[in-house]
Design an enzyme around this catalytic site. Structure first.
Site, PDB file in Angstrom:
ATOM      1  N   THR A 135       0.853  -1.191   0.000  1.00 34.56           N
ATOM      2  CA  THR A 135       0.000   0.000   0.000  1.00 34.56           C
ATOM      3  C   THR A 135       0.891   1.244   0.000  1.00 34.56           C
ATOM      4  OG1 THR A 135      -0.175  -0.129   2.407  1.00 34.56           O
ATOM      5  CG2 THR A 135      -1.942  -1.145   1.119  1.00 34.56           C
ATOM      6  N   THR A 187       1.404   4.488   1.440  1.00 33.84           N
ATOM      7  CA  THR A 187       2.127   5.092   2.564  1.00 33.84           C
ATOM      8  C   THR A 187       3.085   4.102   3.207  1.00 33.84           C
ATOM      9  OG1 THR A 187       0.280   6.584   3.000  1.00 33.84           O
ATOM     10  CG2 THR A 187       1.874   6.292   4.775  1.00 33.84           C
ATOM     11  N   CYS A 188       2.664   2.868   3.315  1.00 30.43           N
ATOM     12  CA  CYS A 188       3.503   1.834   3.930  1.00 30.43           C
ATOM     13  C   CYS A 188       4.760   1.585   3.101  1.00 30.43           C
ATOM     14  CB  CYS A 188       2.709   0.544   4.088  1.00 30.43           C
ATOM     15  SG  CYS A 188       1.107   0.757   4.907  1.00 30.43           S
ATOM     16  N   SER A 189       4.605   1.552   1.786  1.00 29.11           N
ATOM     17  CA  SER A 189       5.717   1.234   0.886  1.00 29.11           C
ATOM     18  C   SER A 189       6.627   2.425   0.626  1.00 29.11           C
ATOM     19  CB  SER A 189       5.177   0.726  -0.457  1.00 29.11           C
ATOM     20  OG  SER A 189       4.438  -0.465  -0.297  1.00 29.11           O
ATOM     21  N   VAL A 208       7.839   1.946   6.012  1.00 19.07           N
ATOM     22  CA  VAL A 208       8.897   0.930   6.050  1.00 19.07           C
ATOM     23  C   VAL A 208      10.244   1.494   5.601  1.00 19.07           C
ATOM     24  CG1 VAL A 208       9.657  -1.297   5.148  1.00 19.07           C
ATOM     25  CG2 VAL A 208       7.265  -0.982   5.811  1.00 19.07           C
TER      26      VAL A 208
END
Length: 234
Positions: A118, A120-122, A126
């Protein structure tokens, strides 16, 4: 159409004048309310009825602003034990690790994301921990692990896509067991992307399994759970 109703109490009068006005061509209608009615109202009471769409938006904003972000876990608590999984990159075998073994006798950062791959996560969450892993370890952090309600195969594919080596562990909470024990479920079943029930975004600093810092986000927001936020907390 919207209607505005204004109620005001005059200190020098024994009655209250109520005006009802419609915003287009409708004339203003006035009448005098009996004293018994005015006594039941608080002084300087103002009631406004606006377009329902506007009211809904403002009510949502107020809800986000005033509703505390809560979880079953809190600072000072022992992390609940649970089994997480990952793929061994050298063999491709599925391995498991318990939260207790991951945190026992160590300073550990566990951070969670709503979903692998997704945006924001990618793009932010992270990679931020990957880039700051050296700084975090220099401040005494032994383990940095990202947890998501995805299966171990998806997490391994995501690890490869992000080019992560050993900076951050990507762990699968595939059935949402650990997420449920923390009380941080994020129900996205009403969304069209098919995410189902995931985890809210958070970052936890644990010392020997005891929570020292808990930065919990509202849903998938990204405001206080970054690597920089954890560095400030150390």
């Amino acid at each position: 159409m919207a209607t505005s109703l204004s109620v005001s109490r005059f200190m020098s009068s024994s009655a209250t004048v109520i005006s009802v006005a419609k915003p287009l061509l409708s004339p203003t209608v006035s009448f005098t309310a009996p004293l018994s009615f005015t006594r039941s109202l608080a002084p300087n009471l103002s009631l406004k009825f606006r377009n329902r769409r506007t009211n809904s938006a403002s009510a949502t904003t107020r809800s986000f602003a005033t509703t505390p972000v809560t979880a079953s876990i809190s600072v000072g608590d022992k992390l609940p034990d649970s089994t997480l999984s990952y793929l061994d990159p050298s063999t491709g075998d599925v391995k498991t690790v318990t939260v207790s073994s991951l945190t026992a006798g160590k300073k550990t950062i566990l951070f969670a994301v709503p979903g692998a791959f997704t945006p924001t996560c990618s793009q932010k969450h992270v990679p931020g921990f990957v880039s700051k892993a050296g700084e975090l370890r220099s401040k005494g952090i032994d383990v940095i692990a990202c947890i998501s309600v995805n299966d171990a195969f998806v997490m391994e594919a995501w690890r490869k896509d992000l080019g992560i080596n050993d900076e951050v562990m990507l762990l699968s909470d595939g059935n949402g067991e650990f997420t449920g024990k923390l009380g941080v479920e994020l129900d996205l079943r009403d969304k069209p992307v098919g995410l189902g029930v995931r985890s809210r975004r958070y970052a936890i600093l644990a010392d020997d399994g005891v929570v020292k810092v808990l930065n919990l986000e509202e849903g998938g927001a990204f405001t206080n759970s970054s690597a920089e936020d954890m560095l400030k907390a150390l």
